[in-house]
Design a protein around this motif. Structure first.
Motif, PDB file in Angstrom:
ATOM      1  N   ARG A  76     -18.286 -79.101  64.159  1.00 23.77           N
ATOM      2  CA  ARG A  76     -17.930 -77.755  64.630  1.00 23.77           C
ATOM      3  C   ARG A  76     -18.927 -76.746  64.059  1.00 23.77           C
ATOM      4  NH1 ARG A  76     -12.414 -78.239  66.372  1.00 23.77           N
ATOM      5  NH2 ARG A  76     -12.558 -76.166  67.287  1.00 23.77           N
ATOM      6  N   GLN A  77     -19.343 -75.808  64.867  1.00 22.04           N
ATOM      7  CA  GLN A  77     -20.356 -74.826  64.477  1.00 22.04           C
ATOM      8  C   GLN A  77     -19.768 -73.625  63.745  1.00 22.04           C
ATOM      9  OE1 GLN A  77     -23.787 -75.099  65.002  1.00 22.04           O
ATOM     10  NE2 GLN A  77     -23.197 -77.197  65.478  1.00 22.04           N
ATOM     11  N   ASP A  78     -18.490 -73.316  64.035  1.00 26.07           N
ATOM     12  CA  ASP A  78     -17.879 -72.103  63.494  1.00 26.07           C
ATOM     13  C   ASP A  78     -16.464 -72.374  63.017  1.00 26.07           C
ATOM     14  OD1 ASP A  78     -19.798 -69.746  64.219  1.00 26.07           O
ATOM     15  OD2 ASP A  78     -19.679 -70.955  66.045  1.00 26.07           O
ATOM     16  N   LEU A  79     -16.105 -71.679  61.956  1.00 26.72           N
ATOM     17  CA  LEU A  79     -14.738 -71.680  61.438  1.00 26.72           C
ATOM     18  C   LEU A  79     -14.279 -70.236  61.394  1.00 26.72           C
ATOM     19  CD1 LEU A  79     -12.218 -72.731  59.912  1.00 26.72           C
ATOM     20  CD2 LEU A  79     -13.570 -72.577  57.808  1.00 26.72           C
ATOM     21  N   ALA A  80     -13.150 -69.946  62.019  1.00 25.38           N
ATOM     22  CA  ALA A  80     -12.555 -68.611  61.992  1.00 25.38           C
ATOM     23  C   ALA A  80     -11.286 -68.675  61.155  1.00 25.38           C
ATOM     24  CB  ALA A  80     -12.243 -68.131  63.401  1.00 25.38           C
ATOM     25  N   LEU A  81     -11.292 -67.957  60.055  1.00 24.62           N
ATOM     26  CA  LEU A  81     -10.132 -67.843  59.171  1.00 24.62           C
ATOM     27  C   LEU A  81      -9.488 -66.495  59.485  1.00 24.62           C
ATOM     28  CD1 LEU A  81     -12.141 -69.124  56.162  1.00 24.62           C
ATOM     29  CD2 LEU A  81     -10.122 -70.286  57.054  1.00 24.62           C
ATOM     30  N   ILE A  82      -8.246 -66.527  59.954  1.00 19.04           N
ATOM     31  CA  ILE A  82      -7.599 -65.329  60.483  1.00 19.04           C
ATOM     32  C   ILE A  82      -6.580 -64.769  59.502  1.00 19.04           C
ATOM     33  CG2 ILE A  82      -6.120 -64.436  62.316  1.00 19.04           C
ATOM     34  CD1 ILE A  82      -7.393 -66.481  64.181  1.00 19.04           C
ATOM     35  N   ILE A  83      -6.735 -63.476  59.214  1.00 19.76           N
ATOM     36  CA  ILE A  83      -5.794 -62.736  58.373  1.00 19.76           C
ATOM     37  C   ILE A  83      -5.173 -61.654  59.249  1.00 19.76           C
ATOM     38  CG2 ILE A  83      -5.509 -61.270  56.341  1.00 19.76           C
ATOM     39  CD1 ILE A  83      -8.103 -62.597  55.240  1.00 19.76           C
ATOM     40  N   GLY A  84      -3.877 -61.685  59.383  1.00 24.58           N
ATOM     41  CA  GLY A  84      -3.193 -60.715  60.229  1.00 24.58           C
ATOM     42  C   GLY A  84      -2.988 -59.380  59.545  1.00 24.58           C
TER      43      GLY A  84
END
Length: 156
Positions: free
Chosen positions: A96-104
């Protein structure tokens, strides 16, 4: 693998921003040889205060196409730092090229966006201010890179 911290809200200059910048700079230096990085913070803001659904739409627009999506959520899995490092390394090794870590935002992450996530992690059962979560996440990203590199930074 590029790392994107996708967060609701704007962080002003101050101690939290200084810490985040420091940890992400360290991560970029350490992670480069490991195929990790660069890391960046992507901020979205619901200026109309339309709620979780509107925040989720803004976050979805900020996500890189094909990214691994990992939410930070009180209902997520509590991981040790080595477990988080292994997860990060596994995502990288899967190509995988990208990791998105999401904070609401203040009300958390919309259920539809949580359902879209590949993974969800938690920093414990307590709820943390989202600006502090950014700092803690930045440090854990750096710590994960040092664990994968065999550095003595992590002494558990």
């Amino acid at each position: 693998m590029r790392v994107h911290i996708c967060a609701v809200g704007r962080l002003r200059a101050g101690p939290e921003k200084s810490l985040i910048d420091d940890y992400l700079t360290r991560f970029d230096r350490t992670g480069r040889a490991l195929g990790l990085g660069p890391a960046r913070v992507v901020e979205v803001e619901d200026k109309k205060n339309a709620g979780q659904g509107a925040e989720a739409d803004l976050l979805r627009k900020a996500l890189p196409k094909g990214a691994v999506i990992c939410t930070l959520d009180e209902r997520g899995k509590v991981l040790t730092s080595p477990e988080f490092a292994n997860k990060l390394g596994g995502w990288r090794d899967s190509g995988r090229q990208d990791l998105a870590l999401i904070i609401g935002g203040a009300d958390g992450i919309d259920p539809s966006l949580r359902a879209q996530a590949d993974a969800s992690i938690s920093f414990g059962k307590m709820v943390w201010p989202h600006m502090l979560v950014r700092v803690m996440l930045s440090e854990q990203i750096y710590r994960a890179a040092t664990i994968l590199a065999g550095s003595p930074y992590h002494r558990a």
